[in-house]
Design a protein around this motif. Structure first.
Motif, PDB file in Angstrom:
ATOM      1  N   PHE A 206       0.816  -1.214   0.000  1.00  0.00           N
ATOM      2  CA  PHE A 206       0.000   0.000   0.000  1.00  0.00           C
ATOM      3  C   PHE A 206       0.854   1.270   0.000  1.00  0.00           C
ATOM      4  O   PHE A 206       0.340   2.370   0.204  1.00  0.00           O
ATOM      5  CB  PHE A 206      -0.937  -0.001   1.211  1.00  0.00           C
ATOM      6  N   GLY A 207       2.157   1.093  -0.201  1.00  0.00           N
ATOM      7  CA  GLY A 207       3.035   2.250  -0.313  1.00  0.00           C
ATOM      8  C   GLY A 207       3.235   3.006   0.975  1.00  0.00           C
ATOM      9  O   GLY A 207       3.308   4.244   0.970  1.00  0.00           O
ATOM     10  N   LEU A 208       3.362   2.274   2.079  1.00  0.00           N
ATOM     11  CA  LEU A 208       3.468   2.905   3.394  1.00  0.00           C
ATOM     12  C   LEU A 208       4.734   2.491   4.120  1.00  0.00           C
ATOM     13  O   LEU A 208       5.263   1.394   3.908  1.00  0.00           O
ATOM     14  CB  LEU A 208       2.261   2.527   4.262  1.00  0.00           C
ATOM     15  N   HIS A 209       5.177   3.370   5.014  1.00  0.00           N
ATOM     16  CA  HIS A 209       6.261   3.082   5.944  1.00  0.00           C
ATOM     17  C   HIS A 209       5.806   3.591   7.300  1.00  0.00           C
ATOM     18  O   HIS A 209       5.104   4.617   7.378  1.00  0.00           O
ATOM     19  CB  HIS A 209       7.551   3.781   5.504  1.00  0.00           C
ATOM     20  N   PRO A 210       6.151   2.904   8.395  1.00  0.00           N
ATOM     21  CA  PRO A 210       5.672   3.338   9.721  1.00  0.00           C
ATOM     22  C   PRO A 210       5.894   4.815  10.020  1.00  0.00           C
ATOM     23  O   PRO A 210       5.049   5.457  10.658  1.00  0.00           O
ATOM     24  CB  PRO A 210       6.465   2.446  10.687  1.00  0.00           C
ATOM     25  N   GLU A 211       7.010   5.395   9.571  1.00  0.00           N
ATOM     26  CA  GLU A 211       7.273   6.804   9.832  1.00  0.00           C
ATOM     27  C   GLU A 211       6.283   7.719   9.134  1.00  0.00           C
ATOM     28  O   GLU A 211       6.158   8.906   9.478  1.00  0.00           O
ATOM     29  CB  GLU A 211       8.701   7.173   9.400  1.00  0.00           C
ATOM     30  N   ASN A 218      -1.185  10.264   3.894  1.00  0.00           N
ATOM     31  CA  ASN A 218      -1.199   8.799   3.924  1.00  0.00           C
ATOM     32  C   ASN A 218      -2.382   8.220   4.705  1.00  0.00           C
ATOM     33  O   ASN A 218      -2.448   7.010   4.911  1.00  0.00           O
ATOM     34  CB  ASN A 218       0.108   8.285   4.542  1.00  0.00           C
ATOM     35  N   ARG A 219      -3.298   9.060   5.126  1.00  0.00           N
ATOM     36  CA  ARG A 219      -4.411   8.560   5.931  1.00  0.00           C
ATOM     37  C   ARG A 219      -5.239   7.520   5.186  1.00  0.00           C
ATOM     38  O   ARG A 219      -5.619   6.490   5.738  1.00  0.00           O
ATOM     39  CB  ARG A 219      -5.297   9.731   6.363  1.00  0.00           C
ATOM     40  N   GLY A 220      -5.518   7.778   3.923  1.00  0.00           N
ATOM     41  CA  GLY A 220      -6.308   6.834   3.139  1.00  0.00           C
ATOM     42  C   GLY A 220      -5.597   5.505   2.968  1.00  0.00           C
ATOM     43  O   GLY A 220      -6.213   4.437   3.057  1.00  0.00           O
ATOM     44  N   ARG A 221      -4.288   5.546   2.749  1.00  0.00           N
ATOM     45  CA  ARG A 221      -3.527   4.316   2.593  1.00  0.00           C
ATOM     46  C   ARG A 221      -3.540   3.492   3.877  1.00  0.00           C
ATOM     47  O   ARG A 221      -3.718   2.270   3.842  1.00  0.00           O
ATOM     48  CB  ARG A 221      -2.081   4.644   2.205  1.00  0.00           C
ATOM     49  N   LEU A 222      -3.347   4.165   5.007  1.00  0.00           N
ATOM     50  CA  LEU A 222      -3.362   3.440   6.275  1.00  0.00           C
ATOM     51  C   LEU A 222      -4.727   2.832   6.538  1.00  0.00           C
ATOM     52  O   LEU A 222      -4.825   1.683   7.000  1.00  0.00           O
ATOM     53  CB  LEU A 222      -2.971   4.376   7.426  1.00  0.00           C
ATOM     54  N   SER A 223      -5.783   3.559   6.210  1.00  0.00           N
ATOM     55  CA  SER A 223      -7.134   3.014   6.386  1.00  0.00           C
ATOM     56  C   SER A 223      -7.331   1.773   5.538  1.00  0.00           C
ATOM     57  O   SER A 223      -7.921   0.785   5.986  1.00  0.00           O
ATOM     58  CB  SER A 223      -8.189   4.075   6.034  1.00  0.00           C
ATOM     59  N   ARG A 224      -6.813   1.787   4.318  1.00  0.00           N
ATOM     60  CA  ARG A 224      -6.963   0.622   3.442  1.00  0.00           C
ATOM     61  C   ARG A 224      -6.151  -0.562   3.956  1.00  0.00           C
ATOM     62  O   ARG A 224      -6.590  -1.718   3.853  1.00  0.00           O
ATOM     63  CB  ARG A 224      -6.555   0.991   2.005  1.00  0.00           C
TER      64      ARG A 224
END
Length: 301
Positions: A206-211, A218-224
């Protein structure tokens, strides 16, 4: 449960205190349960009265070990604490318990012929916590849950003299589901102490890193990501649900409540999405009442 045997009370495996009776040891373990019982009831009145003290002792041991692994201390210090817990566990199982938790646990193991191996497996899993391990894949995360959560479920089944292979597999699914539910529920808390239990491979997908979690873009990505993980946990609950037909009635009701509670928290995580970073979802009194009603009426959560 009466005894005049005197043992030492301690809040740390290496620091024995004044004597305490076996009765007091079990009461201490029950107080630990009451202090930490939040979403999922651990020792409810639906369970046979003869099993509750032993279950409280199991939980108190797991709770104390988990607290050591998660303490705000250097990793080496936490690992040393877990080593002391293992040494104290070995002494307890050899007949020389120290402190209320190990005194109650040693009695429970002997009284109910519980296997010793799961307790050592639990400490092995907590050492992974103490090392602040991350998880590259979903399978890595499931491996952690096998040592941390599933061992507790298998001890509960052993306490109830259930050794059906299907029940064991289904218990593993439920216990892993509960562990993961707690991870998604505690995402904000864990991030604050530098821990992330989301697999790296899923974050990368989902193209995310914890930082990046707290960055508004990135809110939408984290929700997904959270929806993706919650769906996998719902599947675990589905696979574990048949266990209620293989275990005693009181325990079955407890497990129904636990699954319903887990699903309710998962739905809250899905609904809140990235907002779980700021607002940790809990059941509350009304939610607990719904869970109890669902369990009694055998309604799937």
């Amino acid at each position: 449960m009466k005894s005049t045997t005197a043992v030492s009370r301690t809040s740390d495996a290496s620091n024995p205190g004044p004597p305490v009776s076996l009765d007091d040891a079990y009461q201490y373990c029950e107080s630990v349960v009451r202090a930490h019982d939040e979403n999922f009831p651990v020792v409810s009145r639906f369970l046979a009265a003869s099993k509750r003290p032993a279950l409280a002792a199991i939980y108190a041991f797991a709770r104390r070990s988990d607290d050591i692994a998660d303490a705000a201390a250097p990793s080496a210090e936490r690992l040393q604490g877990l080593d002391r817990m293992e040494e104290a566990l070995a002494r307890a199982l050899d007949g020389a318990p120290e402190g209320p938790v190990f005194t109650a646990l040693a009695d429970a193991v002997e009284r109910h012929s519980l296997p010793a191996e799961p307790f050592f497996d639990l400490l092995t899993a907590f050492r992974r916590d103490a090392r602040d391990e991350m998880f590259d894949t979903w399978d890595d995360l499931l491996s952690y849950c096998r040592g941390s959560a599933n061992t507790i479920g298998r001890l509960v089944l052993a306490l109830h003299e259930v050794d059906n292979p299907d029940a064991l597999r289904e218990s593993d699914c439920v216990c892993t589901g509960l562990q993961l539910t707690n991870f998604w529920q505690d995402l904000g808390r864990d991030l604050a102490r530098g821990r992330v239990f989301l697999p790296r491979e899923d974050l990368a997908r989902f193209g995310l890193h914890p930082e990046d979690f707290f960055h508004p873009v990135n809110r939408g990505r984290l929700s997904r990501v959270l929806v993706h993980e919650c769906r996998a946990v719902h599947d675990l609950y589905d696979r574990g649900r048949p266990i209620v037909h293989r275990i005693p009635g009181g325990l079955a009701l407890q497990i129904r409540m636990t699954i319903a509670g887990g699903r309710a928290v998962l739905r809250e995580v899905e609904h809140r999405g990235w907002r779980v970073l700021k607002h940790r979802p809990t059941l509350g009194r009304a939610g607990r009442a719904r869970v109890l009603l669902q369990a009694i009426l055998r309604i799937d959560g």
